[in-house]
Design a protein around this motif. Sequence first.
Motif, short mmCIF file in Angstrom:
data_model
loop_
_atom_site.label_atom_id
_atom_site.label_comp_id
_atom_site.label_asym_id
_atom_site.label_seq_id
_atom_site.Cartn_x
_atom_site.Cartn_y
_atom_site.Cartn_z
N ASP A 193 0.82 -1.20 0.00
CA ASP A 193 0.00 0.00 0.00
C ASP A 193 0.86 1.25 0.00
O ASP A 193 0.44 2.30 0.49
N GLY A 194 2.08 1.18 -0.46
CA GLY A 194 2.95 2.33 -0.52
C GLY A 194 3.60 2.69 0.80
O GLY A 194 4.26 3.71 0.91
N GLU A 195 3.44 1.86 1.81
CA GLU A 195 4.03 2.15 3.12
C GLU A 195 5.36 1.43 3.25
O GLU A 195 5.56 0.34 2.75
N THR A 196 6.29 2.09 3.94
CA THR A 196 7.59 1.49 4.22
C THR A 196 7.57 0.97 5.64
O THR A 196 7.22 1.70 6.57
N VAL A 197 7.95 -0.27 5.80
CA VAL A 197 7.98 -0.89 7.12
C VAL A 197 9.42 -1.27 7.43
O VAL A 197 10.07 -1.94 6.65
#
Length: 94
Positions: free
Chosen positions: A1-5
């Motif tokens: 979802d375009g998030e960096t973890v």
Amino acid sequence: DGETVCGIYKSLIFESATVNASGNVTVKFHIKDETEARIDELEEKCAALEAENAEMKQTQAEQDELLAEILFGTEEETELVEDILEEEGEEINE
């Protein structure tokens, strides 16, 4: 979802990684349940005990060898005594 973890997660198990046609990477993980976490903990403890046991066996073998040298002398000393006794014509009792 375009998030960096980012981070370190001990309770995760890697399942898969895929790259879609547009180059996006999807990584799938499984969160360990209590049983899986307990199994990991027990395996770590078991490995530590096995390492400790191997070290104790090595230490015991070293102690046994030193004791044998103290009680019976080294192999070279034993051979020397046997040679002297043979030269003197005395019989060696084993």
